[in-house]
Design a protein around this motif. Structure first.
Motif, PDB file in Angstrom:
ATOM      1  N   LYS A 162      36.512  33.636  35.474  1.00 44.26           N
ATOM      2  CA  LYS A 162      36.569  33.535  36.917  1.00 44.26           C
ATOM      3  C   LYS A 162      37.711  32.497  37.088  1.00 44.26           C
ATOM      4  O   LYS A 162      37.911  31.465  36.525  1.00 44.26           O
ATOM      5  CB  LYS A 162      35.281  33.011  37.448  1.00 44.26           C
ATOM      6  CG  LYS A 162      34.049  34.186  37.325  1.00 44.26           C
ATOM      7  CD  LYS A 162      32.831  33.752  37.634  1.00 44.26           C
ATOM      8  CE  LYS A 162      31.765  34.616  37.553  1.00 44.26           C
ATOM      9  NZ  LYS A 162      30.337  34.196  38.238  1.00 44.26           N
ATOM     10  N   CYS A 178      37.302  28.355  36.869  1.00 38.58           N
ATOM     11  CA  CYS A 178      36.306  28.216  35.578  1.00 38.58           C
ATOM     12  C   CYS A 178      36.711  26.657  34.927  1.00 38.58           C
ATOM     13  O   CYS A 178      37.742  26.312  35.169  1.00 38.58           O
ATOM     14  CB  CYS A 178      36.455  29.026  34.690  1.00 38.58           C
ATOM     15  SG  CYS A 178      38.100  29.512  33.651  1.00 38.58           S
ATOM     16  N   ARG A 229      44.997  32.789  35.913  1.00 36.96           N
ATOM     17  CA  ARG A 229      43.641  32.870  35.446  1.00 36.96           C
ATOM     18  C   ARG A 229      43.618  32.569  33.899  1.00 36.96           C
ATOM     19  O   ARG A 229      44.903  32.486  33.328  1.00 36.96           O
ATOM     20  CB  ARG A 229      43.304  34.299  35.758  1.00 36.96           C
ATOM     21  CG  ARG A 229      43.891  35.332  34.868  1.00 36.96           C
ATOM     22  CD  ARG A 229      43.455  36.725  34.956  1.00 36.96           C
ATOM     23  NE  ARG A 229      44.380  37.872  34.412  1.00 36.96           N
ATOM     24  CZ  ARG A 229      43.898  38.961  34.087  1.00 36.96           C
ATOM     25  NH1 ARG A 229      42.679  39.332  34.109  1.00 36.96           N
ATOM     26  NH2 ARG A 229      44.766  39.777  33.604  1.00 36.96           N
ATOM     27  N   GLU A 255      29.569  38.898  29.106  1.00 34.30           N
ATOM     28  CA  GLU A 255      29.767  38.864  30.474  1.00 34.30           C
ATOM     29  C   GLU A 255      28.663  38.089  31.077  1.00 34.30           C
ATOM     30  O   GLU A 255      28.861  37.377  32.329  1.00 34.30           O
ATOM     31  CB  GLU A 255      29.874  40.307  30.879  1.00 34.30           C
ATOM     32  CG  GLU A 255      30.896  41.142  30.617  1.00 34.30           C
ATOM     33  CD  GLU A 255      31.039  42.398  31.086  1.00 34.30           C
ATOM     34  OE1 GLU A 255      32.090  42.862  31.574  1.00 34.30           O
ATOM     35  OE2 GLU A 255      29.856  43.192  31.065  1.00 34.30           O
ATOM     36  N   SER A 304      34.421  36.496  34.316  1.00 39.53           N
ATOM     37  CA  SER A 304      34.366  37.484  35.341  1.00 39.53           C
ATOM     38  C   SER A 304      34.153  38.823  34.780  1.00 39.53           C
ATOM     39  O   SER A 304      33.638  39.595  35.678  1.00 39.53           O
ATOM     40  CB  SER A 304      35.767  37.217  35.766  1.00 39.53           C
ATOM     41  OG  SER A 304      36.225  38.321  36.509  1.00 39.53           O
TER      42      SER A 304
END
Length: 337
Positions: free
Chosen positions: A2, A5, A32, A50, A56
């Motif tokens: 995400k 993070c 990212r 996940e 994400s």
């Protein structure tokens, strides 16, 4: 991962991947962070990963070249060759030009070319100390003496040195003297050599094989990346086709295609790609327009008496002309040289 993070979350994901018997590869881009999962994907469950904090989502990389793929590394890679003020960033906004003789013949020859390359604006010096030749009777290079001459030329001009390595056993010797290791077209699938380059401390310039597909080139790069060396530069140098008017067929479509498939920098060698001095500059300009991150150009003070590849070598004056034109084309496509 995400956006936003934390380092702790990234470390937690990496630790979980290692606990599964796989290898994590963390890629941090401007927008990212991506954590690659390297190994037998049957050992990993996407749902489990996940559920970890900061994740994400999971995306399966379908390409066989996991580490070289843009899917696993969305931002482009910039490879730095050399150290200190003379270091050159390949893959950044500037087009990096590597110039020098096909083969190191003598100190007088190399010094003349190195100083000419520096004066013309080339950023790196090339020269073969070990030369794989089609004929066993052709000049094979000066060997270790050639490496010492290249290191001396770097000391006098400040230009980082790129030179070819031919065997896995040679890697420690060549990286002792050079700033980047070149794997030639004939060695693109020398897997022992690629594994050794994966353990090297220096960047690797990987040339496309004479009849290699782009996937095969990227799989060769994968060997180096999988060994732990993330500093790989791809090089299009012409492929073998039915055409006889040129030494090889320079596949410039490979430049944008590789940039779509991979995050690695892409250079072009118009000297080997054409084999003709008159074609080197036009194809170099086309390569820059196509998006090449750099050029490899052969230069010799007296091409008529060169011991290797004289017909495709520019004179020092020819290099000055090429550099002026490359700057103009680079500026036209929003880059510098």
């Amino acid at each position: 991962m995400k956006r936003g993070c934390t380092d702790l979350e990234v470390a937690g994901v990496a630790a979980r991947i290692e606990a599964l018997g796989l290898r994590p590869s963390v890629s941090r881009g401007e927008e990212r962070t991506v954590v690659g999962v390297i190994g037998d994907d049957r050992l990993a469950d996407a749902g489990t990963l996940e559920a970890l904090p900061g994740v994400s989502g999971c995306v399966r990389v379908l390409a066989p070249y996991k580490l070289a793929s843009r899917d696993s590394h969305p931002s482009r890679t910039v490879v730095t060759i050399g150290e200190g003020e003379g270091a050159v960033r390949v893959g950044a906004d500037a087009v990096a030009v590597i110039a020098g003789p096909c083969a190191v013949e003598s100190w007088a020859q190399l010094e003349a070319v190195a100083r000419a390359a520096k004066a013309a604006g080339a950023r790196l010096l090339r020269g073969g100390a070990f030369k794989p030749r089609t004929s066993p009777y052709a000049f094979q290079g000066l060997g270790e003496e050639g490496l010492r001459l290249l290191a001396r030329a770097r000391g006098e001009t400040g230009l980082p040195v790129v030179t070819e390595v031919m065997t896995a056993e040679m890697v420690p010797l060549v990286e002792e003297h050079a700033d980047a290791l070149q794997v030639g077209a004939r060695n693109m699938q020398n897997f022992d050599l690629l594994r050794a380059c994966g353990k090297a401390r220096k960047p690797v310039l990987l040339k496309r094989g004479l009849s290699a597909t782009l996937e095969e080139l990227l799989m060769a790069a994968e060997y180096v990346l999988a060994g732990g060396n993330a500093r790989v530069i791809l090089c299009e140098r012409g492929i073998r086709t039915y055409e006889k008017a040129t030494r090889n067929t320079l596949d410039l479509s490979a430049v944008p295609a590789l940039k779509e498939l991979s995050h690695l920098p892409v250079m072009v060698d118009p000297s080997h790609g054409t084999g003709k001095r008159s074609l080197v500059t036009p194809m170099a300009l086309a390569a820059v327009a196509a998006g090449a991150d750099g050029l490899l150009v052969e230069v010799h003070p007296d091409p008529a008496h060169a011991l290797s590849d004289g017909p495709q070598s520019l004179t020092p004056d020819g290099l000055v002309d090429l550099m002026a034109r490359v700057r103009a084309v680079a500026a036209a496509v929003g880059r510098s040289a």
